[in-house]
Design a protein around this motif. Structure first.
Motif, PDB file in Angstrom:
ATOM      1  N   VAL A 568       0.855  -1.184   0.000  1.00 16.85           N
ATOM      2  CA  VAL A 568       0.000   0.000   0.000  1.00 16.85           C
ATOM      3  C   VAL A 568       0.888   1.230   0.000  1.00 16.85           C
ATOM      4  O   VAL A 568       1.701   1.422   0.910  1.00 16.85           O
ATOM      5  CB  VAL A 568      -0.933   0.011   1.232  1.00 16.85           C
ATOM      6  N   ARG A 569       0.746   2.051  -1.022  1.00 18.49           N
ATOM      7  CA  ARG A 569       1.564   3.246  -1.176  1.00 18.49           C
ATOM      8  C   ARG A 569       0.662   4.462  -1.376  1.00 18.49           C
ATOM      9  O   ARG A 569      -0.479   4.333  -1.807  1.00 18.49           O
ATOM     10  CB  ARG A 569       2.500   3.108  -2.387  1.00 18.49           C
ATOM     11  N   GLY A 570       1.188   5.635  -1.093  1.00 18.36           N
ATOM     12  CA  GLY A 570       0.454   6.857  -1.322  1.00 18.36           C
ATOM     13  C   GLY A 570       1.104   7.642  -2.445  1.00 18.36           C
ATOM     14  O   GLY A 570       2.330   7.754  -2.497  1.00 18.36           O
ATOM     15  N   SER A 571       0.295   8.188  -3.362  1.00 21.86           N
ATOM     16  CA  SER A 571       0.837   8.892  -4.513  1.00 21.86           C
ATOM     17  C   SER A 571       0.055  10.169  -4.800  1.00 21.86           C
ATOM     18  O   SER A 571      -1.176  10.201  -4.699  1.00 21.86           O
ATOM     19  CB  SER A 571       0.811   7.990  -5.751  1.00 21.86           C
ATOM     20  N   ASN A 572       0.766  11.220  -5.178  1.00 17.94           N
ATOM     21  CA  ASN A 572       0.154  12.410  -5.734  1.00 17.94           C
ATOM     22  C   ASN A 572      -0.658  12.008  -6.961  1.00 17.94           C
ATOM     23  O   ASN A 572      -0.277  11.110  -7.708  1.00 17.94           O
ATOM     24  CB  ASN A 572       1.275  13.392  -6.123  1.00 17.94           C
ATOM     25  N   LEU A 573      -1.770  12.669  -7.200  1.00 16.51           N
ATOM     26  CA  LEU A 573      -2.659  12.288  -8.298  1.00 16.51           C
ATOM     27  C   LEU A 573      -1.985  12.397  -9.664  1.00 16.51           C
ATOM     28  O   LEU A 573      -2.355  11.698 -10.613  1.00 16.51           O
ATOM     29  CB  LEU A 573      -3.921  13.145  -8.280  1.00 16.51           C
ATOM     30  N   LYS A 574      -0.973  13.256  -9.788  1.00 19.51           N
ATOM     31  CA  LYS A 574      -0.329  13.460 -11.087  1.00 19.51           C
ATOM     32  C   LYS A 574       0.963  12.667 -11.260  1.00 19.51           C
ATOM     33  O   LYS A 574       1.551  12.656 -12.344  1.00 19.51           O
ATOM     34  CB  LYS A 574      -0.049  14.953 -11.299  1.00 19.51           C
ATOM     35  N   LEU A 575       1.414  11.995 -10.200  1.00 22.65           N
ATOM     36  CA  LEU A 575       2.657  11.232 -10.288  1.00 22.65           C
ATOM     37  C   LEU A 575       2.428   9.923 -11.030  1.00 22.65           C
ATOM     38  O   LEU A 575       1.487   9.190 -10.743  1.00 22.65           O
ATOM     39  CB  LEU A 575       3.203  10.941  -8.888  1.00 22.65           C
ATOM     40  N   VAL A 576       3.295   9.619 -11.988  1.00 17.55           N
ATOM     41  CA  VAL A 576       3.276   8.334 -12.688  1.00 17.55           C
ATOM     42  C   VAL A 576       4.495   7.551 -12.203  1.00 17.55           C
ATOM     43  O   VAL A 576       5.641   7.930 -12.478  1.00 17.55           O
ATOM     44  CB  VAL A 576       3.329   8.515 -14.218  1.00 17.55           C
ATOM     45  N   ALA A 577       4.247   6.494 -11.456  1.00 15.68           N
ATOM     46  CA  ALA A 577       5.333   5.714 -10.852  1.00 15.68           C
ATOM     47  C   ALA A 577       5.097   4.226 -11.110  1.00 15.68           C
ATOM     48  O   ALA A 577       4.227   3.621 -10.496  1.00 15.68           O
ATOM     49  CB  ALA A 577       5.389   5.975  -9.348  1.00 15.68           C
ATOM     50  N   PRO A 578       5.835   3.619 -12.054  1.00 11.40           N
ATOM     51  CA  PRO A 578       5.680   2.178 -12.288  1.00 11.40           C
ATOM     52  C   PRO A 578       6.044   1.393 -11.019  1.00 11.40           C
ATOM     53  O   PRO A 578       7.172   1.482 -10.538  1.00 11.40           O
ATOM     54  CB  PRO A 578       6.682   1.893 -13.416  1.00 11.40           C
ATOM     55  N   LEU A 579       5.080   0.670 -10.465  1.00  9.99           N
ATOM     56  CA  LEU A 579       5.296  -0.084  -9.234  1.00  9.99           C
ATOM     57  C   LEU A 579       5.092  -1.571  -9.481  1.00  9.99           C
ATOM     58  O   LEU A 579       4.398  -1.978 -10.417  1.00  9.99           O
ATOM     59  CB  LEU A 579       4.332   0.391  -8.145  1.00  9.99           C
ATOM     60  N   THR A 580       5.690  -2.373  -8.623  1.00 12.35           N
ATOM     61  CA  THR A 580       5.581  -3.821  -8.721  1.00 12.35           C
ATOM     62  C   THR A 580       5.558  -4.408  -7.321  1.00 12.35           C
ATOM     63  O   THR A 580       6.116  -3.827  -6.395  1.00 12.35           O
ATOM     64  CB  THR A 580       6.766  -4.408  -9.514  1.00 12.35           C
ATOM     65  N   GLY A 581       4.897  -5.532  -7.178  1.00 14.03           N
ATOM     66  CA  GLY A 581       4.902  -6.230  -5.898  1.00 14.03           C
ATOM     67  C   GLY A 581       6.071  -7.185  -5.748  1.00 14.03           C
ATOM     68  O   GLY A 581       6.169  -7.881  -4.746  1.00 14.03           O
ATOM     69  N   TRP A 582       6.968  -7.213  -6.754  1.00 16.71           N
ATOM     70  CA  TRP A 582       8.044  -8.205  -6.760  1.00 16.71           C
ATOM     71  C   TRP A 582       9.428  -7.594  -6.674  1.00 16.71           C
ATOM     72  O   TRP A 582      10.430  -8.282  -6.866  1.00 16.71           O
ATOM     73  CB  TRP A 582       7.928  -9.067  -8.018  1.00 16.71           C
ATOM     74  N   ASP A 583       9.505  -6.309  -6.406  1.00 15.07           N
ATOM     75  CA  ASP A 583      10.805  -5.649  -6.375  1.00 15.07           C
ATOM     76  C   ASP A 583      10.668  -4.407  -5.507  1.00 15.07           C
ATOM     77  O   ASP A 583       9.614  -4.151  -4.916  1.00 15.07           O
ATOM     78  CB  ASP A 583      11.244  -5.283  -7.804  1.00 15.07           C
ATOM     79  N   LEU A 584      11.713  -3.603  -5.466  1.00 19.39           N
ATOM     80  CA  LEU A 584      11.687  -2.371  -4.685  1.00 19.39           C
ATOM     81  C   LEU A 584      10.781  -1.330  -5.323  1.00 19.39           C
ATOM     82  O   LEU A 584      10.554  -1.345  -6.533  1.00 19.39           O
ATOM     83  CB  LEU A 584      13.109  -1.806  -4.574  1.00 19.39           C
ATOM     84  N   ASP A 585      10.290  -0.397  -4.519  1.00 18.11           N
ATOM     85  CA  ASP A 585       9.506   0.716  -5.055  1.00 18.11           C
ATOM     86  C   ASP A 585      10.313   1.484  -6.098  1.00 18.11           C
ATOM     87  O   ASP A 585       9.790   1.926  -7.122  1.00 18.11           O
ATOM     88  CB  ASP A 585       9.109   1.682  -3.933  1.00 18.11           C
ATOM     89  N   PHE A 586      11.616   1.663  -5.829  1.00  9.88           N
ATOM     90  CA  PHE A 586      12.488   2.424  -6.718  1.00  9.88           C
ATOM     91  C   PHE A 586      13.091   1.573  -7.843  1.00  9.88           C
ATOM     92  O   PHE A 586      14.035   2.009  -8.498  1.00  9.88           O
ATOM     93  CB  PHE A 586      13.624   3.072  -5.919  1.00  9.88           C
ATOM     94  N   SER A 587      12.554   0.378  -8.062  1.00  6.13           N
ATOM     95  CA  SER A 587      13.150  -0.507  -9.079  1.00  6.13           C
ATOM     96  C   SER A 587      13.142   0.124 -10.464  1.00  6.13           C
ATOM     97  O   SER A 587      14.016  -0.151 -11.285  1.00  6.13           O
ATOM     98  CB  SER A 587      12.426  -1.860  -9.109  1.00  6.13           C
ATOM     99  N   GLN A 588      12.143   0.978 -10.737  1.00  9.04           N
ATOM    100  CA  GLN A 588      12.107   1.676 -12.021  1.00  9.04           C
ATOM    101  C   GLN A 588      12.002   3.192 -11.799  1.00  9.04           C
ATOM    102  O   GLN A 588      11.271   3.894 -12.501  1.00  9.04           O
ATOM    103  CB  GLN A 588      10.951   1.153 -12.875  1.00  9.04           C
TER     104      GLN A 588
END
Length: 596
Positions: A568-588
């Protein structure tokens, strides 16, 4: 579906007779997840889809400062000493692996020129080696070229016992050789179905030989680079205040076109999950917040502010309790909780069984987690192929009382059970977090009804999850009777996840309490089953072995799984952040941007 039918379908995909997407749809129809279907193909040596995430910015930079909030602040920036997610994430701003995992369980190349396959000659048919071609033209932040020598050095560094790296388990049994300046070969001692471990994902970050070369082995903790990283990532180091702030600025010579979008990054640490959620979802002070382990009703209320949204990503993470079968209060051979010692209560199977019966998982899900967690009796929950059908959730105070009575634990005048002059008074620790303190309260209330007195201890998260060898309150030391936290699954295969109960991974003074087996429970059957799973190329048989690995510590009640946790993460409505459940948040991280 019969095994032969599955093999025929995989062969159809290999030969191009069946589209990859159609195969995955069929597997999903049979109850597998998309990542697991992709893994079946990867195990069989079938090239995976290489779809890159959509990325709109047409130039590098110009995006201002990316402000992210980790309520557990990073305490070091050396990925091979990072035994907590916060330190892995802080390191990942600057360092990169050869490849990372996307949300669908595909490997995405970062420092690799391509993902190894049978077709491109990267994967050997016997499962004993993988050859990686490295991207050319990549430079470290100090301008030095990135080459195969850095990969070979990272392997030598991590596998050296004197280095005491938390990633030793990944690298110590493989051999890495330089083929040419931009090609390496990783050789395994036996057929290895899951080859994407060394140099991949969270534990695959590569460090520069010219920076860390003088500090390999016993001098590893003296390296200035442990706090001032020089990597290949999208941002180069500016400043670091442990537990508080990590700052990076755009690396103008980053090796991917038009990336990164942001001119700088500020990773703020400290506070708690609720304040982090408020800072993104309600006030908009930050662009992104990690690990919003907050009651669901609170998240919904904050989302109503209209500044941000909660993002829920499927994963294999699990919130669980460890019961200490060793003695955390007295020293054996100069060490507390020594593997040779015995806990006065939890060394008894009956007490562990009673404690498992006192965990009200369903109430924890219903009244605390809501949509952000699912009650579970299993440690290994995802992908579903590996989920054991052999365990059940049972909350039964009366049965727990009967078991303790039969085991000779009698209630004293104060209502607390005792035996052989020892009262059943236990210290139960976790990190400071309002949600976790509520979980503790639920467990304590049940235990009181069974004559068990729990002292609840809460440790500041930045301390609890640190690798500080001088601090007695780190979770790696486990110097209390029982403790609770979430362990993260960083790849869509359970091999690395399930090494946490291997005898060779016992956390101890000799390895600076950095090894993976924090519970210090050991089993000869577990070690043998794990070795079989490591070498089993048949995906169906391999899944059965991992189910057995889950069942051994669960049925012995040395761990009490509570909640299967999506991220569960929180994001600004305009932020585009590729996320995955199999790696770090900062993986991309290089592909994060803000919509106009």
């Amino acid at each position: 579906m019969r095994e032969q039918e599955l093999r025929c379908l995989i062969e159809d995909v290999r030969e191009g007779r069946l589209p990859r997407r159609s195969f995955i749809r069929q597997m999903v129809g049979l109850g597998l997840t998309v990542p697991m279907a992709s893994m079946l193909l990867m195990h069989a040596g079938v090239a995976q889809a290489q779809a890159a995430p959509a990325y709109k910015p047409a130039k590098r930079g110009g995006g201002g400062v990316l402000k992210v909030l980790w309520w557990q602040g990073a305490t070091l920036l050396q990925p091979h000493f990072a035994n907590g997610t916060k330190d892995q994430e802080g390191s990942r701003i600057f360092y990169e692996p050869l490849a990372v995992w996307d949300a669908e369980g595909n490997l995405v190349p970062i420092l690799a020129a391509e993902i190894p396959t049978r077709d491109n000659g990267g994967l050997s048919a016997d499962g004993r080696s993988v050859t990686w071609k490295l991207k050319k033209g990549v430079t470290w932040h100090d301008g030095q070229p990135f080459t195969a020598d850095d990969c070979v050095f990272t392997w030598e560094y991590a596998k050296d016992p004197a280095t005491a790296a938390v990633t030793t388990g990944v690298y110590k049994d493989v051999t890495v050789t330089k083929v040419d300046s931009h090609t390496i070969r990783v050789t395994f001692p036996k057929p290895t179905p899951f080859w994407a471990t060394a140099f991949c994902a969270a534990e695959g970050m590569i460090i520069p030989k010219h920076v860390f070369g003088p500090y390999i082995g016993a001098k590893s903790r003296e390296a200035p680079g442990n706090l001032k990283p020089i990597g290949t990532g999208p941002y180069k180091f500016v400043d670091f205040k442990p537990g508080d702030m990590v700052r990076g600025e755009i690396y103008a010579n980053y090796h991917m076109p038009n990336r990164p979008f942001f001119d700088a990054i500020e990773m703020k640490g400290g506070g708690d999950a609720t304040s982090a959620a408020r800072a993104v979802l309600q006030t908009g002070e930050f662009d992104y917040a990690w690990n919003l382990q907050v009651e669901d009703e609170v998240l919904k209320r904050l989302e109503a502010g209209g500044k941000g949204r909660a993002i829920i990503v499927d994963s294999g993470d699990v919130e669980f309790i460890q019961l200490n079968t060793k003695d955390p209060w007295n020293e054996v051979d100069g060490e507390r909780a020594h593997v040779k010692s015995k806990h006065f209560a939890f060394s008894e199977p009956a007490v562990r069984e009673a404690m498992s019966l006192l965990a009200d998982r369903k109430s924890i899900q219903e009244f605390i987690y809501g949509r952000t967690g699912v009650a579970t009796p299993n440690f290994l929950n995802n992908p579903p192929k590996f989920r054991s059908p052999n365990n059940k959730m049972e909350f039964n105070v009366d049965k727990a009382n009967q078991i303790l009575d039969a085991a000779g634990w009698k209630r004293g005048a104060d209502g607390v059970r005792e035996k052989d002059g020892r009262k059943l008074k236990l210290v139960f620790q976790t990190s400071v977090n309002s949600l976790r303190q509520k979980e503790q309260a639920v467990i304590k209330q049940s235990c009181q009804k069974a004559g068990i007195d729990l002292e609840l201890k809460s440790v500041t998260a930045s301390v609890f999850f640190s690798s500080d060898v001088a601090n007695p309150d780190t979770y790696g030391k486990f110097w209390c009777d029982m403790q609770m936290y979430t362990t993260t699954m960083t790849q869509p295969d359970p091999e690395r996840f399930m090494d946490q109960y291997l005898s060779r991974e016992v956390s101890a003074k000799a390895n600076k309490w950095a090894s993976r087996n924090i519970s210090r429970w050991t089993s000869e059957e577990y070690d043998k089953t794990y070795a079989a799973a490591e070498a089993e190329l048949d995906p169906v048989k391999r899944a059965a072995l991992f189910i057995r690995l889950n069942d051994l510590p669960v049925k012995d009640n040395v761990i009490i799984p509570l909640i299967s946790r999506p991220r569960v993460r929180g994001s600004n409505l305009k932020l585009v952040a590729p996320l995955t459940g199999w790696d770090l948040d900062f993986s991309q991280l290089q592909s994060w941007y803000r919509e106009a």
